[in-house]
Scaffold this active site. Structure first.
Site, PDB file in Angstrom:
ATOM      1  N   TYR A  82       0.841  -1.208   0.000  1.00 10.45           N
ATOM      2  CA  TYR A  82       0.000   0.000   0.000  1.00 10.45           C
ATOM      3  C   TYR A  82       0.872   1.254   0.000  1.00 10.45           C
ATOM      4  O   TYR A  82       0.733   2.121  -0.866  1.00 10.45           O
ATOM      5  CB  TYR A  82      -0.891  -0.031   1.232  1.00 10.45           C
ATOM      6  N   ARG A 139     -10.485  -1.278  10.593  1.00  9.78           N
ATOM      7  CA  ARG A 139      -9.928   0.025  10.950  1.00  9.78           C
ATOM      8  C   ARG A 139     -10.380   0.390  12.361  1.00  9.78           C
ATOM      9  O   ARG A 139     -11.410  -0.082  12.840  1.00  9.78           O
ATOM     10  CB  ARG A 139     -10.360   1.088   9.934  1.00  9.78           C
TER      11      ARG A 139
HETATM   12  P1  NAD Z   1     -12.711   1.757   0.349  1.00 10.05           P
HETATM   13  O1  NAD Z   1     -12.038   0.441   0.402  1.00 10.05           O
HETATM   14  O2  NAD Z   1     -14.019   1.918   1.014  1.00 10.05           O
HETATM   15  O3  NAD Z   1     -12.891   2.228  -1.166  1.00 10.05           O
HETATM   16  C1  NAD Z   1     -12.050   1.835  -2.208  1.00 10.05           C
HETATM   17  C2  NAD Z   1     -12.914   1.514  -3.414  1.00 10.05           C
HETATM   18  O4  NAD Z   1     -12.060   1.157  -4.516  1.00 10.05           O
HETATM   19  C3  NAD Z   1     -13.844   0.333  -3.188  1.00 10.05           C
HETATM   20  O5  NAD Z   1     -15.120   0.659  -3.626  1.00 10.05           O
HETATM   21  C4  NAD Z   1     -13.221  -0.794  -4.006  1.00 10.05           C
HETATM   22  O6  NAD Z   1     -14.166  -1.757  -4.439  1.00 10.05           O
HETATM   23  C5  NAD Z   1     -12.596  -0.009  -5.133  1.00 10.05           C
HETATM   24  N1  NAD Z   1     -11.476  -0.707  -5.795  1.00 10.05           N
HETATM   25  C6  NAD Z   1     -10.416  -1.318  -5.203  1.00 10.05           C
HETATM   26  N2  NAD Z   1      -9.593  -1.816  -6.125  1.00 10.05           N
HETATM   27  C7  NAD Z   1     -10.133  -1.499  -7.337  1.00 10.05           C
HETATM   28  C8  NAD Z   1      -9.744  -1.745  -8.683  1.00 10.05           C
HETATM   29  N3  NAD Z   1      -8.623  -2.435  -8.978  1.00 10.05           N
HETATM   30  N4  NAD Z   1     -10.523  -1.275  -9.675  1.00 10.05           N
HETATM   31  C9  NAD Z   1     -11.662  -0.606  -9.397  1.00 10.05           C
HETATM   32  N5  NAD Z   1     -12.092  -0.351  -8.144  1.00 10.05           N
HETATM   33  C10 NAD Z   1     -11.319  -0.794  -7.128  1.00 10.05           C
HETATM   34  O7  NAD Z   1     -11.653   2.810   0.908  1.00 10.05           O
HETATM   35  P2  NAD Z   1     -11.815   4.365   1.227  1.00 10.05           P
HETATM   36  O8  NAD Z   1     -11.529   4.542   2.663  1.00 10.05           O
HETATM   37  O9  NAD Z   1     -13.078   4.895   0.661  1.00 10.05           O
HETATM   38  O10 NAD Z   1     -10.555   4.949   0.438  1.00 10.05           O
HETATM   39  C11 NAD Z   1     -10.694   5.581  -0.832  1.00 10.05           C
HETATM   40  C12 NAD Z   1      -9.336   6.078  -1.287  1.00 10.05           C
HETATM   41  O11 NAD Z   1      -8.809   7.026  -0.338  1.00 10.05           O
HETATM   42  C13 NAD Z   1      -8.291   4.967  -1.420  1.00 10.05           C
HETATM   43  O12 NAD Z   1      -7.497   5.224  -2.558  1.00 10.05           O
HETATM   44  C14 NAD Z   1      -7.463   5.113  -0.170  1.00 10.05           C
HETATM   45  O13 NAD Z   1      -6.145   4.664  -0.355  1.00 10.05           O
HETATM   46  C15 NAD Z   1      -7.513   6.624   0.066  1.00 10.05           C
HETATM   47  N6  NAD Z   1      -7.285   6.944   1.487  1.00 10.05           N
HETATM   48  C16 NAD Z   1      -8.249   6.655   2.422  1.00 10.05           C
HETATM   49  C17 NAD Z   1      -7.979   6.938   3.757  1.00 10.05           C
HETATM   50  C18 NAD Z   1      -9.001   6.653   4.831  1.00 10.05           C
HETATM   51  O14 NAD Z   1      -8.704   6.905   6.008  1.00 10.05           O
HETATM   52  N7  NAD Z   1     -10.185   6.195   4.534  1.00 10.05           N
HETATM   53  C19 NAD Z   1      -6.753   7.505   4.142  1.00 10.05           C
HETATM   54  C20 NAD Z   1      -5.802   7.748   3.155  1.00 10.05           C
HETATM   55  C21 NAD Z   1      -6.097   7.478   1.824  1.00 10.05           C
HETATM   56  N1  UDP Z   2      -5.937  -0.333  16.017  1.00 13.49           N
HETATM   57  C1  UDP Z   2      -6.218  -0.831  17.282  1.00 13.49           C
HETATM   58  N2  UDP Z   2      -7.271  -1.685  17.407  1.00 13.49           N
HETATM   59  C2  UDP Z   2      -8.056  -2.061  16.370  1.00 13.49           C
HETATM   60  C3  UDP Z   2      -7.759  -1.541  15.086  1.00 13.49           C
HETATM   61  C4  UDP Z   2      -6.688  -0.684  14.951  1.00 13.49           C
HETATM   62  O1  UDP Z   2      -5.541  -0.512  18.272  1.00 13.49           O
HETATM   63  O2  UDP Z   2      -9.010  -2.839  16.582  1.00 13.49           O
HETATM   64  C5  UDP Z   2      -4.809   0.611  15.885  1.00 13.49           C
HETATM   65  C6  UDP Z   2      -3.837   0.253  14.771  1.00 13.49           C
HETATM   66  O3  UDP Z   2      -2.861  -0.654  15.253  1.00 13.49           O
HETATM   67  C7  UDP Z   2      -3.271   1.612  14.415  1.00 13.49           C
HETATM   68  C8  UDP Z   2      -4.426   2.574  14.675  1.00 13.49           C
HETATM   69  O4  UDP Z   2      -5.350   1.872  15.514  1.00 13.49           O
HETATM   70  O5  UDP Z   2      -2.218   1.939  15.287  1.00 13.49           O
HETATM   71  C9  UDP Z   2      -5.139   3.001  13.401  1.00 13.49           C
HETATM   72  O6  UDP Z   2      -5.446   1.835  12.676  1.00 13.49           O
HETATM   73  P1  UDP Z   2      -6.238   1.885  11.286  1.00 13.49           P
HETATM   74  O7  UDP Z   2      -6.175   0.515  10.711  1.00 13.49           O
HETATM   75  O8  UDP Z   2      -7.580   2.495  11.496  1.00 13.49           O
HETATM   76  O9  UDP Z   2      -5.427   2.926  10.391  1.00 13.49           O
HETATM   77  P2  UDP Z   2      -3.878   3.047   9.955  1.00 13.49           P
HETATM   78  O10 UDP Z   2      -3.043   2.145  10.815  1.00 13.49           O
HETATM   79  O11 UDP Z   2      -3.857   2.657   8.539  1.00 13.49           O
HETATM   80  O12 UDP Z   2      -3.573   4.467  10.206  1.00 13.49           O
END
Ligand code: NAD
Ligand code: UDP
Length: 319
Positions: free
Chosen positions: A144, A185
């Site tokens: 990732y 998450r």
């Molecule tokens: P999510 O998993 O809910 O959404 C991702 C979507 O992409 C899903 O609908 C999935 O089916 C689709 N997808 C995955 N692989 C695909 C492919 N090969 N072709 C077409 N569709 C595909 O995640 P999210 O939290 O909504 O994240 C959306 C974007 O934001 C992602 O790129 C993620 O990396 C980025 N992002 C999210 C967070 C967060 O905290 N949620 C933080 C940083 C970055």
């Molecule tokens: N985490 C935790 N318990 C859980 C899920 C996550 O303590 O049940 C912790 C995880 O180890 C990380 C933080 O919460 O330190 C955020 O995790 P998340 O997966 O939401 O996001 P990311 O690590 O990608 O920032």
């Protein structure tokens, strides 16, 4: 009226983005392979004549005519992106090449949903856009983190070499309704555990930190950044500057749900960043943006969502 493609549009953030773009009078094409996205997230948009759904995988080429692209397709939660790490790299890298190639051909502006994970386990705190990060290239999170880093490189090279108008947004931990209940998450896990009266699983001793942003704040930041002049590329941090210990988050969720859950400490996963907080000075200066939704306000809406979901009895497939 603009025609806007949202890849990953059936996911958590993507579905909110599709909705917001439609509400602002745009034509929206939602593209998704439904790996972590769900039709339920966009079902309420299906009757809108300005909304189209395309089932497609961005690792394959596609030809569409649009004015703007928001490239969000990629699983975002650790359990989902580690389920098939090679596919995660392909989605980030081949997906970026395909979307950038299309943007180049049709002269569309393209925004990349990058991530705070490009900073890895940061040695600089808080993280600003100048920091290059501290990322393990061969660990569990690498598919990732390095995938997203390579995507940023591709975006910048398509801009420099081919003049593609790009916008790179580094998103920090975002939460809200439509997160998957089983995505592992921290916000969704803790809320579901609290609502079910199960143990709250803290990995490590709970002293590590994250900064949690409500999804509406993120959308506002992304839309404002998309509208900046063509020469502005980013990267730009979009996140909430309020930093919380994971134990503090657990306590707030237990209190807000009135749960009797107890805390259970489990080992911290490998390469789990210890501290994370965005420096959003650049966003304040450039687009007059800062996160406005307070943690408790955002959690209230998210808890209400998960309560509805649990009482509906809907089943979710787990990878
Ligand atoms: P999510 O998993 O809910 O959404 C991702 C979507 O992409 C899903 O609908 C999935 O089916 C689709 N997808 C995955 N692989 C695909 C492919 N090969 N072709 C077409 N569709 C595909 O995640 P999210 O939290 O909504 O994240 C959306 C974007 O934001 C992602 O790129 C993620 O990396 C980025 N992002 C999210 C967070 C967060 O905290 N949620 C933080 C940083 C970055
Ligand atoms: N985490 C935790 N318990 C859980 C899920 C996550 O303590 O049940 C912790 C995880 O180890 C990380 C933080 O919460 O330190 C955020 O995790 P998340 O997966 O939401 O996001 P990311 O690590 O990608 O920032």
């Amino acid at each position: 009226m603009k025609c806007i493609l949202v890849t990953g549009g059936a996911g958590f953030i993507g579905s909110h983005l599709c909705e917001r773009l439609l509400n602002e009078g745009n034509e929206v094409i939602c593209l998704d392979n439904f790996f972590t996205g769900r039709k339920d997230n966009i079902i309420h948009l299906m009757d809108n004549h300005h909304f189209e759904l395309v089932r497609h995988d961005i690792t394959r080429e596609i030809f569409l005519e649009v004015d703007q692209i928001y490239n969000l397709a990629c699983p975002a939660s650790p359990i989902h992106y580690q389920y098939n790490p090679i596919k995660t790299v392909k989605t980030n890298v081949m997906g970026a090449v395909n979307m950038l190639g299309m943007a180049k051909r049709i002269r569309a502006k393209i925004l990349q949903a990058s991530t705070s994970e490009v900073y890895g386990d940061p040695m600089v705190h808080p993280q600003n856009e100048e920091y290059w990060g501290n990322v393990n290239p061969v660990g569990k999170r690498s598919c990732y983190d390095e995938g997203k880093r390579c995507a940023e490189t591709l975006f910048m090279d398509y801009h420099n070499q081919n003049g593609v108008i790009i916008k790179i947004v580094r998103i920090f931990n975002t939460y809200g309704p439509r997160m998957l209940p089983d995505d592992g998450r921290v916000v969704s896990n803790f809320i579901i555990q609290a609502l079910k009266g199960q143990d709250i699983t803290i990995y490590g001793d709970g002293s590590h930190t994250r900064s949690f942003q409500y999804v509406d704040d993120l959308l506002e930041g992304m839309l404002r950044f998309m509208d900046t002049p063509d020469v502005i590329t980013g990267p730009i941090n979009i996140g909430n500057e309020n930093e919380f210990r994971i134990k503090e988050l657990a306590d707030v969720i237990i209190e807000m749900t009135g749960s009797g859950s107890r805390i259970k400490y489990l080992p911290l996963p490998d390469n789990d960043p210890v501290r994370r907080r965005p420096d959003t000075s650049y966003a304040r200066e450039l687009i007059d943006w800062e996160a406005g939704v307070d943690l408790r306000e955002g959690l209230k809406k998210t808890i209400a969502y998960f309560e509805r979901l649990l009482t509906s009895g809907k089943k979710f497939r787990s990878v």
